[in-house]
Design a protein around this motif. Structure first.
Motif, short mmCIF file in Angstrom:
data_model
loop_
_atom_site.label_atom_id
_atom_site.label_comp_id
_atom_site.label_asym_id
_atom_site.label_seq_id
_atom_site.Cartn_x
_atom_site.Cartn_y
_atom_site.Cartn_z
N CYS A 1 0.82 -1.20 0.00
CA CYS A 1 0.00 0.00 0.00
C CYS A 1 0.86 1.26 0.00
CB CYS A 1 -0.91 -0.01 1.24
SG CYS A 1 -2.24 1.19 1.17
N LEU A 2 2.13 1.15 0.41
CA LEU A 2 2.99 2.32 0.52
C LEU A 2 4.01 2.42 -0.61
CD1 LEU A 2 3.84 2.23 4.33
CD2 LEU A 2 1.92 3.34 3.20
N SER B 1 -4.27 3.55 5.66
CA SER B 1 -4.02 3.49 7.09
C SER B 1 -5.30 3.23 7.87
CB SER B 1 -3.38 4.81 7.55
OG SER B 1 -3.11 4.79 8.93
N ILE B 2 -6.39 3.88 7.47
CA ILE B 2 -7.67 3.70 8.14
C ILE B 2 -8.18 2.28 7.93
CG2 ILE B 2 -10.10 4.40 8.15
CD1 ILE B 2 -9.10 7.24 7.46
N LEU C 1 -7.49 -3.42 -2.13
CA LEU C 1 -7.24 -2.10 -1.56
C LEU C 1 -5.99 -2.06 -0.70
CD1 LEU C 1 -10.90 -1.11 -0.58
CD2 LEU C 1 -9.57 -0.27 -2.53
N ILE C 2 -5.82 -3.07 0.14
CA ILE C 2 -4.66 -3.09 1.05
C ILE C 2 -3.98 -4.47 1.00
CG2 ILE C 2 -5.34 -1.26 2.64
CD1 ILE C 2 -6.61 -3.40 4.44
N ILE D 1 -4.19 -9.51 3.01
CA ILE D 1 -4.41 -8.11 3.36
C ILE D 1 -3.37 -7.67 4.40
CG2 ILE D 1 -6.85 -8.03 2.77
CD1 ILE D 1 -7.55 -8.54 5.65
N ASP D 2 -2.98 -6.42 4.28
CA ASP D 2 -1.95 -5.87 5.15
C ASP D 2 -2.60 -5.26 6.40
OD1 ASP D 2 0.50 -4.99 6.08
OD2 ASP D 2 0.39 -3.10 5.00
#
Length: 310
Positions: free
Chosen positions: A13-14, A28-29, A77-78, A221-222
């Motif tokens: 994600c980053l 993050s959320i 998404l993540i 998922i992270d």
């Protein structure tokens, strides 16, 4: 703009970089709320089903579909590891195994009901307030024991090992199982609960939680659930369970992690990424796409020593 190497090698994600990634706050959320939302969904659906007296079978199926859809969306998404996303061909094979898993669950239910009709108590033996936590604890213990046995007993491993063939861990390949492994695992848990005389409502509630947890721990998922790892199983633990390096594998609980604590197989290592996932000896099992060979595998003579016990 050059992306710093420490960002490029970090969580997917980053990888675009924090400064130029407008989705970073959302990522993050999502990491923080993904699991609480899932648990809230379990509680809400159970409460609504009990209150409105909805059909338990229909609710269970719809909840299963909703859980898979929710976690599959989060995988996009993540994602924890982008390379673990299923290819179109893998989605097809995973779908075949998912149907076989549903058949195995149905067979287990039929066998359990045949036994329960003869030996189980006619009425619940506990008050409702005491029934639900005990149902969860007993079901989790039965699941833990049969899962661990599947890793250490040579022939049972030839059933359960089918689940460990994929070299990815994601919500789709949670359904990659040998049909008789599902009959054994689900049949053992359901029979244990039925023989203790727990009500259908309590078994239903625990069943929804187990479904949610089973797919959650496999989700690519992270997310990190922190101290809750000492109570609940999580993807952080379960992707290590699928590690090809047996020195970091372990953790046989897919719903609660307390039994791993009790029996010494707790393997949560914050931020540790498995060296590789899959089998220590990939040649010891047919590939996932060979459905018929995978089904016949337990009854064929082993060509070499195989196993994945930890």
């Amino acid at each position: 703009m050059d992306i710093p190497s420490e960002i490029d090698s970090g969580p997917p994600c980053l990888r675009r970089g924090i400064d130029d990634d407008p989705t970073f706050p959302l990522c993050s959320i999502l990491r923080r709320i993904a699991y609480p939302i899932l648990l809230a969904a379990v509680v809400s659906v159970v409460a609504a089903t009990w209150h409105y007296r909805w059909d338990l079978g229909q609710v269970s199926f719809l909840f299963l579909v909703g859980t898979i859809a929710y976690l599959a969306m989060l995988e996009r998404l993540i994602p924890y590891e982008r390379e673990w996303h299923p290819s179109p061909g893998e989605w097809g094979w995973y779908g075949v195994y998912f149907l076989l898993t549903m058949v195995g669950g149905g067979l287990a239910q039929l066998l359990v009901m045949a036994v329960v009709g003869v030996v189980s108590p006619p009425d619940p033996v506990l008050a409702p307030w005491a029934e639900l936590p005990l149902t969860l604890l007993l079901g989790s213990l039965a699941s833990y024991l049969v899962h661990r046995l599947g890793h250490i007993h040579p022939w049972l491993w030839r059933l359960h090992g089918v689940h460990h063939v994929p070299e990815k861990v994601n919500v789709a390949n949670n359904g990659v199982n040998h049909v008789f492994d599902i009959v054994l695992a689900q049949g053992t848990v359901q029979l244990a609960l039925a023989l203790f005389g727990f009500s259908r409502e309590s078994v239903f509630a625990v069943g929804l939680f187990v479904v949610a947890q089973g797919y959650f721990v496999h989700a690519n998922i992270d997310v990190r659930i922190g101290w809750l790892n000492h109570v609940f199983a999580s993807p952080e633990q379960h992707r290590l369970h699928h590690s090809a390096d047996l020195s970091e594998a372990g953790h046989y609980g897919s719903d609660l992690s307390i039994w791993d604590r009790v029996f010494g197989s707790f393997t949560w290592h914050p931020d540790r990424k498995p060296v590789a996932v899959g089998l220590r000896d990939p040649a010891s099992f047919p590939r996932t796409g060979a459905v018929v060979d995978s089904f016949l595998h337990p009854w064929r003579r082993p060509t070499k020593a195989s196993g994945q016990s930890a």
